[in-house]
Design an enzyme around this catalytic site. Structure first.
Site, mmCIF file in Angstrom:
data_model
loop_
_atom_site.group_PDB
_atom_site.id
_atom_site.type_symbol
_atom_site.label_atom_id
_atom_site.label_comp_id
_atom_site.label_asym_id
_atom_site.label_seq_id
_atom_site.Cartn_x
_atom_site.Cartn_y
_atom_site.Cartn_z
ATOM 1 N N HIS A 116 0.901 -1.227 -0.113
ATOM 2 C CA HIS A 116 0.012 -0.094 -0.210
ATOM 3 C C HIS A 116 0.913 1.274 -0.013
ATOM 4 O O HIS A 116 0.972 2.278 0.925
ATOM 5 C CB HIS A 116 -1.081 0.142 1.252
ATOM 6 C CG HIS A 116 -2.318 -0.242 0.974
ATOM 7 N ND1 HIS A 116 -3.060 -1.054 0.223
ATOM 8 C CD2 HIS A 116 -3.362 0.862 1.095
ATOM 9 C CE1 HIS A 116 -4.321 -0.569 0.118
ATOM 10 N NE2 HIS A 116 -4.505 0.469 0.467
ATOM 11 N N TYR A 159 -11.537 -11.459 -5.379
ATOM 12 C CA TYR A 159 -10.112 -10.908 -5.436
ATOM 13 C C TYR A 159 -9.796 -10.721 -3.998
ATOM 14 O O TYR A 159 -8.719 -10.780 -3.422
ATOM 15 C CB TYR A 159 -10.426 -9.752 -6.254
ATOM 16 C CG TYR A 159 -9.341 -8.608 -6.044
ATOM 17 C CD1 TYR A 159 -7.980 -8.959 -6.571
ATOM 18 C CD2 TYR A 159 -9.868 -7.288 -5.598
ATOM 19 C CE1 TYR A 159 -7.083 -7.836 -6.433
ATOM 20 C CE2 TYR A 159 -8.845 -6.062 -5.799
ATOM 21 C CZ TYR A 159 -7.756 -6.432 -5.861
ATOM 22 O OH TYR A 159 -6.872 -5.316 -6.052
ATOM 23 N N TYR A 160 -10.564 -10.176 -3.221
ATOM 24 C CA TYR A 160 -10.345 -9.708 -1.805
ATOM 25 C C TYR A 160 -9.938 -10.883 -1.127
ATOM 26 O O TYR A 160 -9.031 -10.868 -0.119
ATOM 27 C CB TYR A 160 -11.824 -9.027 -1.119
ATOM 28 C CG TYR A 160 -11.831 -7.441 -1.543
ATOM 29 C CD1 TYR A 160 -10.606 -6.629 -2.049
ATOM 30 C CD2 TYR A 160 -13.173 -6.845 -1.917
ATOM 31 C CE1 TYR A 160 -10.818 -5.307 -2.479
ATOM 32 C CE2 TYR A 160 -13.318 -5.571 -2.284
ATOM 33 C CZ TYR A 160 -12.269 -5.039 -2.816
ATOM 34 O OH TYR A 160 -12.347 -3.774 -3.152
#
Length: 201
Positions: A116, A159-160
């Site tokens: 991130h 996806y998560y």
């Protein structure tokens, strides 16, 4: 919806178009030149376009903590970001010749989300970067109808789930092969759907 929100929505759509254009140019250029080398600059350029006029410093790493909504993962401290980004690029470059395109794309997709590195826009940047890596490894642009990115955005739950599995597995055992199995399965199935959609077009 207020005027400010409408402006941001419009800017997001403009950025999506420009991001696709930049990604296509990157893929084409990489496939025409010498051996591809993955770099932090490539990721920063994609983020800069994705978040143009939406952040004060698009393309620059965050200088503060960041939290992911509805996710147990806590990204590394901001001062650790450059080191993690360099490590991610090294992994891709070292494994470029021996790993397949699905593994490399899955790794980049997970690792960028894990790091991130930016204050915002990490999801769209990670998806664009991973898709660019997949196409460069493939050797050219894939037909655009029903792209992997479109499929992920239309149904984000798997996806998560794959991202969370990778986070938990790497934390428990640091086994990248096991960590990425669900993500590789998802991307492989989506690639088949993309090819199928364009064959039937």
């Amino acid at each position: 919806m207020t005027g400010n929100n409408l402006e941001r929505l419009f800017q997001k759509q403009v950025n999506v178009y420009r991001l696709q254009e930049l990604t296509d140019n990157m893929v084409t250029g990489a496939c025409e030149g010498s051996r591809f080398v993955f770099s932090e600059d490539l990721v920063k350029r994609l983020h800069s376009v994705a978040m143009h006029k939406l952040l004060s410093t698009p393309g620059e790493y965050r200088q503060e903590p960041v939290h992911i909504t509805n996710c147990p993962h806590v990204p590394p401290a901001w001062f650790e970001v450059p080191g993690h980004m360099a490590g991610m690029c090294e992994y891709v470059n070292v494994n470029w010749d021996k790993a397949d395109l699905i593994h490399l794309a899955a790794y980049v997709l997970w690792r960028l989300n894990w790091i991130h590195p930016f204050p915002n826009g990490n999801g769209r940047t990670s998806r664009s970067t991973a898709y660019a890596i997949l196409q460069i490894k493939y050797g050219g642009l894939l037909p655009s109808k029903n792209s992997i990115i479109q499929q992920i955005v239309e149904d984000r739950a798997p996806y998560y789930g794959a991202l969370r599995h990778a986070d938990e597995t790497m934390k428990a055992s640091a086994n990248v092969v096991d960590a990425l199995k669900p993500m590789e399965g998802i991307l492989g199935a989506m690639l088949k759907e993309q090819i199928k959609a364009n064959l039937n077009a």
